[in-house]
Write a protein that holds these residues in place. Structure first.
Motif, PDB file in Angstrom:
ATOM      1  N   VAL A   1      -8.336  -1.806  15.288  1.00 18.46           N
ATOM      2  CA  VAL A   1      -7.323  -1.521  14.454  1.00 18.46           C
ATOM      3  C   VAL A   1      -6.614  -0.488  15.404  1.00 18.46           C
ATOM      4  O   VAL A   1      -7.251   0.482  15.595  1.00 18.46           O
ATOM      5  N   GLN A   2      -5.223  -0.609  15.319  1.00 17.85           N
ATOM      6  CA  GLN A   2      -4.321   0.397  15.960  1.00 17.85           C
ATOM      7  C   GLN A   2      -3.437   0.979  14.781  1.00 17.85           C
ATOM      8  O   GLN A   2      -3.041   0.471  13.997  1.00 17.85           O
ATOM      9  N   VAL A   3      -3.154   2.291  15.255  1.00 17.93           N
ATOM     10  CA  VAL A   3      -2.288   3.172  14.013  1.00 17.93           C
ATOM     11  C   VAL A   3      -0.891   3.349  14.886  1.00 17.93           C
ATOM     12  O   VAL A   3      -0.952   3.164  16.133  1.00 17.93           O
ATOM     13  N   SER A   4       0.003   3.098  14.363  1.00 19.24           N
ATOM     14  CA  SER A   4       1.446   3.506  14.601  1.00 19.24           C
ATOM     15  C   SER A   4       1.730   4.896  15.034  1.00 19.24           C
ATOM     16  O   SER A   4       2.601   5.054  15.881  1.00 19.24           O
TER      17      SER A   4
ATOM     18  N   ILE B   1      -0.739  -1.991   5.944  1.00 17.86           N
ATOM     19  CA  ILE B   1       0.119  -0.619   6.019  1.00 17.86           C
ATOM     20  C   ILE B   1      -0.795   0.374   5.262  1.00 17.86           C
ATOM     21  O   ILE B   1      -0.773   0.155   3.907  1.00 17.86           O
ATOM     22  N   LEU B   2      -1.079   1.422   5.899  1.00 23.10           N
ATOM     23  CA  LEU B   2      -1.972   2.527   5.092  1.00 23.10           C
ATOM     24  C   LEU B   2      -0.873   3.672   4.661  1.00 23.10           C
ATOM     25  O   LEU B   2      -0.419   3.940   5.817  1.00 23.10           O
TER      26      LEU B   2
ATOM     27  N   ILE C   1       7.613   5.192   0.618  1.00 20.16           N
ATOM     28  CA  ILE C   1       7.619   3.660   1.087  1.00 20.16           C
ATOM     29  C   ILE C   1       6.622   3.087   0.213  1.00 20.16           C
ATOM     30  O   ILE C   1       6.623   1.988  -0.040  1.00 20.16           O
ATOM     31  N   SER C   2       5.613   3.600  -0.414  1.00 20.45           N
ATOM     32  CA  SER C   2       4.466   3.384  -0.962  1.00 20.45           C
ATOM     33  C   SER C   2       5.120   2.668  -2.274  1.00 20.45           C
ATOM     34  O   SER C   2       4.884   1.284  -2.530  1.00 20.45           O
TER      35      SER C   2
ATOM     36  N   ASP D   1      -6.479   7.783  -5.224  1.00 16.12           N
ATOM     37  CA  ASP D   1      -5.686   8.785  -5.629  1.00 16.12           C
ATOM     38  C   ASP D   1      -4.687   9.307  -4.690  1.00 16.12           C
ATOM     39  O   ASP D   1      -3.940   9.973  -4.892  1.00 16.12           O
ATOM     40  N   VAL D   2      -5.074   9.143  -3.426  1.00 15.54           N
ATOM     41  CA  VAL D   2      -4.221   9.492  -2.302  1.00 15.54           C
ATOM     42  C   VAL D   2      -3.607   8.753  -1.401  1.00 15.54           C
ATOM     43  O   VAL D   2      -2.604   8.666  -0.966  1.00 15.54           O
ATOM     44  N   TYR D   3      -4.174   7.470  -1.088  1.00 14.96           N
ATOM     45  CA  TYR D   3      -3.766   6.402  -0.391  1.00 14.96           C
ATOM     46  C   TYR D   3      -3.718   5.011  -1.066  1.00 14.96           C
ATOM     47  O   TYR D   3      -4.268   4.648  -1.839  1.00 14.96           O
ATOM     48  N   ALA D   4      -2.892   4.275  -0.381  1.00 10.23           N
ATOM     49  CA  ALA D   4      -2.479   2.592  -0.777  1.00 10.23           C
ATOM     50  C   ALA D   4      -2.685   1.928   0.614  1.00 10.23           C
ATOM     51  O   ALA D   4      -2.323   2.314   1.711  1.00 10.23           O
ATOM     52  N   ILE D   5      -3.111   0.803   0.626  1.00 11.70           N
ATOM     53  CA  ILE D   5      -2.944  -0.153   1.627  1.00 11.70           C
ATOM     54  C   ILE D   5      -2.375  -1.273   1.110  1.00 11.70           C
ATOM     55  O   ILE D   5      -2.594  -1.977   0.069  1.00 11.70           O
ATOM     56  N   HIS D   6      -1.072  -1.886   1.983  1.00 14.33           N
ATOM     57  CA  HIS D   6      -0.582  -2.696   1.549  1.00 14.33           C
ATOM     58  C   HIS D   6      -0.645  -3.934   2.437  1.00 14.33           C
ATOM     59  O   HIS D   6      -0.571  -3.519   3.830  1.00 14.33           O
ATOM     60  N   ALA D   7      -0.671  -5.117   2.006  1.00 12.06           N
ATOM     61  CA  ALA D   7      -0.720  -6.403   3.080  1.00 12.06           C
ATOM     62  C   ALA D   7       0.052  -7.329   2.812  1.00 12.06           C
ATOM     63  O   ALA D   7       0.781  -7.321   1.526  1.00 12.06           O
TER      64      ALA D   7
END
Length: 103
Positions: free
Chosen positions: A9-12, A51-52, A59-60, A76-82
């Motif tokens: 997994v790579q991060v932007s 996308i985390l 953007i979320s 409560d803090v993060y979302a992942i979109h696919a």
């Protein structure tokens, strides 16, 4: 993410952005996170598998409503979109106390 999942997994962008990344990448990333004009060009230029995002970032909300994306994880803090066609299951951990660990 980088500590546990690299290189699969790579991060932007990460916290080393001032030292390790081109300043223009930071500007592009901020346009994306803030969902300002041209935000979708970021995804065209750097097509992600997922996308985390911090749920407080504009953007979320945009991705949650966008037909090409679906939220597959939320706490409560993060979302992942696919991508909408992704087979990833939906997981909602809002309100769940999560224990943090470092590497």
């Amino acid at each position: 993410v980088s500590w546990k999942l690299h290189p699969a997994v790579q991060v932007s962008l990460d916290s080393r952005f001032e030292a390790a990344f081109d300043p223009e990448l930071l500007a592009e990333h901020m346009r994306f996170e803030n969902a300002t004009e041209g935000w979708s060009e970021f995804l065209e230029k750097y097509p992600p598998d997922a996308i985390l995002v911090d749920v407080e970032r504009p953007i979320s909300a945009v991705l949650t409503e966008h037909p090409s994306w679906r939220r597959v994880y939320r706490d409560d803090v993060y979302a992942i979109h696919a991508p909408a066609e992704s087979a990833l299951p939906v997981v909602d951990r809002t309100g769940t106390r999560l224990a943090a660990t470092f590497p």
